[in-house]
Write a protein that holds these residues in place. Sequence first.
Motif, short mmCIF file in Angstrom:
data_model
loop_
_atom_site.label_atom_id
_atom_site.label_comp_id
_atom_site.label_asym_id
_atom_site.label_seq_id
_atom_site.Cartn_x
_atom_site.Cartn_y
_atom_site.Cartn_z
N ASP A 131 1.31 -1.43 0.39
CA ASP A 131 0.21 -0.03 -0.28
C ASP A 131 0.20 1.11 0.30
O ASP A 131 0.18 2.53 -1.09
N ILE A 132 1.84 1.33 0.45
CA ILE A 132 2.93 2.10 0.83
C ILE A 132 3.51 2.17 -0.68
O ILE A 132 3.73 3.78 -0.85
N VAL A 133 3.93 1.60 -0.88
CA VAL A 133 4.41 1.66 -2.12
C VAL A 133 3.55 2.39 -3.84
O VAL A 133 3.62 3.00 -3.99
N ILE A 134 2.37 1.79 -3.38
CA ILE A 134 1.38 3.16 -4.38
C ILE A 134 1.02 3.65 -3.45
O ILE A 134 1.05 4.96 -4.95
N ALA A 135 1.03 4.42 -2.54
CA ALA A 135 0.50 5.18 -1.69
C ALA A 135 1.19 6.45 -2.45
O ALA A 135 1.19 8.12 -2.36
N GLU A 136 2.75 6.10 -2.31
CA GLU A 136 4.21 6.81 -2.59
C GLU A 136 4.57 6.78 -3.86
O GLU A 136 5.43 7.63 -4.33
N ARG A 137 3.86 5.98 -4.93
CA ARG A 137 3.67 6.49 -6.14
C ARG A 137 5.24 5.94 -5.97
O ARG A 137 6.62 6.84 -7.38
N MET A 138 5.62 4.92 -5.62
CA MET A 138 7.15 4.93 -5.92
C MET A 138 8.05 4.35 -7.32
O MET A 138 6.60 3.85 -7.48
N ALA A 139 8.98 4.46 -7.16
CA ALA A 139 9.03 4.08 -8.88
C ALA A 139 9.73 2.51 -9.18
O ALA A 139 10.02 1.98 -10.67
N GLY A 140 9.68 1.98 -8.44
CA GLY A 140 10.16 0.58 -8.24
C GLY A 140 10.09 -0.77 -7.11
O GLY A 140 9.60 0.12 -5.96
N VAL A 141 9.86 -1.92 -7.35
CA VAL A 141 9.65 -2.57 -6.05
C VAL A 141 10.58 -4.02 -5.89
O VAL A 141 10.50 -4.82 -7.25
N VAL A 142 11.61 -4.27 -5.37
CA VAL A 142 12.07 -6.16 -5.93
C VAL A 142 11.85 -6.51 -4.16
O VAL A 142 11.30 -5.87 -3.26
N ILE A 143 11.06 -7.41 -4.40
CA ILE A 143 10.26 -8.47 -3.88
C ILE A 143 10.80 -9.96 -3.56
O ILE A 143 10.50 -10.42 -4.53
N ALA A 144 10.42 -10.19 -2.43
CA ALA A 144 10.94 -11.55 -1.61
C ALA A 144 9.57 -11.77 -0.86
O ALA A 144 9.00 -10.95 -0.10
N VAL A 145 8.31 -12.71 -1.90
CA VAL A 145 6.91 -12.05 -1.47
C VAL A 145 7.48 -13.49 -0.65
O VAL A 145 7.70 -14.47 -0.07
N ALA A 146 6.29 -12.87 0.40
CA ALA A 146 5.33 -13.36 1.92
C ALA A 146 4.84 -15.11 1.62
O ALA A 146 4.56 -15.89 2.07
N SER A 147 4.01 -15.33 0.37
CA SER A 147 3.56 -15.46 0.08
C SER A 147 3.50 -15.61 -1.41
O SER A 147 3.42 -14.75 -2.07
N ASN A 148 3.70 -16.99 -2.40
CA ASN A 148 3.72 -17.36 -3.54
C ASN A 148 1.87 -16.97 -4.43
O ASN A 148 1.51 -16.49 -4.90
N ARG A 149 1.39 -17.68 -3.67
CA ARG A 149 -0.70 -17.59 -3.86
C ARG A 149 -1.04 -15.62 -3.84
O ARG A 149 -1.54 -14.90 -4.57
N ASP A 150 -0.36 -15.48 -2.62
CA ASP A 150 -1.77 -14.15 -1.87
C ASP A 150 -1.05 -13.14 -1.51
O ASP A 150 -1.84 -11.91 -1.98
N SER A 151 0.85 -13.08 -2.22
CA SER A 151 0.35 -11.98 -1.70
C SER A 151 0.28 -11.44 -3.02
O SER A 151 0.21 -11.61 -4.57
N SER A 152 -0.34 -9.78 -2.62
CA SER A 152 -1.05 -9.53 -3.79
C SER A 152 -0.40 -8.13 -4.57
O SER A 152 -0.31 -6.83 -4.09
N LEU A 153 0.24 -8.74 -5.62
CA LEU A 153 0.86 -8.31 -6.39
C LEU A 153 -0.32 -7.51 -7.77
O LEU A 153 0.64 -6.44 -8.43
N ALA A 154 -1.03 -7.82 -7.75
CA ALA A 154 -1.76 -7.68 -8.71
C ALA A 154 -2.13 -5.65 -8.37
O ALA A 154 -2.17 -5.62 -9.72
N PRO A 155 -2.54 -5.70 -7.30
CA PRO A 155 -2.54 -3.97 -7.69
C PRO A 155 -1.41 -3.08 -7.71
O PRO A 155 -1.65 -2.45 -9.12
#
Lengths: 360, 360
Positions: A131-155
Amino acid sequence: MRFDDSNRNAMSRGRRSDMPTGVATIVDVAREADVSTATVSRVLNGTSGVSADRAGRVRDAAERLGYVPCGSARALRRQQATVWAAIVPDIANPFFTALVRGIEDVARVRNHRLVLCNSDEDLEREASYLDIVIAERMAGVVIAVASNRDSSLAPLVERGVPTVAVDRRPAGSRLDSVVVDNRSGAAEAVTHLIASGCRRIACISGPRRVSTSTERLDGYRDALVAHGFPVDRALVRRADFKEDGGYRATRSLFESGAPPDALFIANNPMAVGALRALRELDLAVPRDVALVAFDDSPWTTLTTPELTVVAQPAYEIGRVAAELLATSSDARPARTIVLSPTLVVRASSTRTPVESRRRA
Amino acid sequence: MRFDDSNRNAMSRGRRSDMPTGVATIVDVAREADVSTATVSRVLNGTSGVSADRAGRVRDAAERLGYVPCGSARALRRQQATVWAAIVPDIANPFFTALVRGIEDVARVRNHRLVLCNSDEDLEREASYLDIVIAERMAGVVIAVASNRDSSLAPLVERGVPTVAVDRRPAGSRLDSVVVDNRSGAAEAVTHLIASGCRRIACISGPRRVSTSTERLDGYRDALVAHGFPVDRALVRRADFKEDGGYRATRSLFESGAPPDALFIANNPMAVGALRALRELDLAVPRDVALVAFDDSPWTTLTTPELTVVAQPAYEIGRVAAELLATSSDARPARTIVLSPTLVVRASSTRTPVESRRRA
DNA sequence: GTGAAAGCGCTAACAC
DNA sequence: GTGTTAGCGCTTTCAC
């Protein structure tokens, strides 16, 4: 309201003098340098087309007032921040800190800020950081997801936020990702244990929701099957990738009727827990139990015996991921880069024949 | 330009349907809920005075559009972000990660975001992060300074950014700070080494610019003096608080004519380096060299022998610092909170009389 | 209760 | 080259 009738600046500039006491804005700098705000902006952003004289005055004024452009205003106007986020599940795990170093170094060169977020393997915390990434309109994300399924990267994807997955591969999303060949790495480790004479090799893996857990477990099974060993469910534990999980899994393995003679442990923090448990149980490595763990770390050569590990190129993973992020564009198709882990054989897994087979 | 003649929104809302494909703004939500932007803002910020009916509509609309308020716009308007920064010199040092966990937990409860910055003991990188703090108008900073002198916290103070120093005490600034009693901790450790029969106790401390280095070195000297030992400059090394520094300092100590019979090491990463060096030199702990290090960490009980350490309440330091930050105000005077470290005696420092004195 | 509108600090057209 | 000005998306008076 015009610039000159604003009384805001009287406040923001301290009581009497020109000393910058509050927060200087671009207007303050413009007035100080006797130019327009546009000129200030042009100078400070390196846009060409400003006379040397005025440019000098602007820089002086900015310096004098200790002016630091307001990131929010800039981001709002440009509709783009320059900040990257790295979201990792465990900031205390040396693997992830090394990975972050790789990202950092690229970020600096590429002129991006990097902020670090610790999801603690928790989906809710992860979501809040997204949410913060979106709110702050960040330029990019590198993520090691907490879950393959549920991590909602869709947004993120919907909003077109450049995103690179590392270490763990989110299911079903077409994302750039950088991972290692976990399955082969695990298989190699277990094959090595078999070659060392181990017969009852246990595996302590991570949570089901994480791809690395499953892949490392699959590699473990591959090796057993390839050498004609039975895959005994009683020798497999799913823990939480944390120290206590490793501890409990180890105790439970040895408190069962038929204890293992070797341990393959799927990450570093769990290896710490396992070693603690083995100490308590007064079991010697490798005499009573041989041991191989995933991930190298500074302390693995300080234990007695030194630890055999499947080393991942953590820094490199971060570096490559960040490069991918820097060059990401809708134009090019998503890439998955697979790096190779390396089995580093040390004393914890090498057992002389005469020493083995203490327990049937 | 009026809301209704903006064609921005056509784009930001996808091609045909109401599906939120781009970035929904407060205007989109307002239109979707058929209310004004003011009402949307009121609902989403929990301000009272909105009818249940409209509030419901707003929440529905926001949900439907996947609306996430823009942090920059909000910060710009409110002139204040809710983000805290933690700036630490070494993200791979377990002491600092534990400290960060303490901050994090308070931040969550207090409804603050926390971003982490790694200064790498580098003044330039630290300065660049301090710039970000100012640029982003962050709500507060917890910092372990890279240098007591040169760390330019002045800009923060001038601008009234709530700041709490941890671990290291910046010289001359009247700041809230949370530290431990390094001098006593070090003295206790060295006294313990003396009691164990050590005669030539060396100290590997950190850089001059950092208060903890000096304080721990002072404690070392205190203990020697208190017990009538000479303070031999040849037994003191200043390293960089990193692993390689610890390694090099250790080698240099043992490559000199008169090697020590005990090592007091001022932090955890340097202890890793020291142990590595001792292995290479084929020196046994504690038989050839006794050892005490500052900072506990997960692996200190996994070495043989287990490490005697001066444990700091790292998590607690972070927690207290964050509480201080949350309650900071110009009104109350700056506080310095001093916590106590604990000597945890393990095998690396306990030498039976018969074993000692191998070297004169 | 609710909406209209001002404006946070900045950049980028657009005029000159 | 330089200045004027229109907003970026949001919160918050101020009117009603």
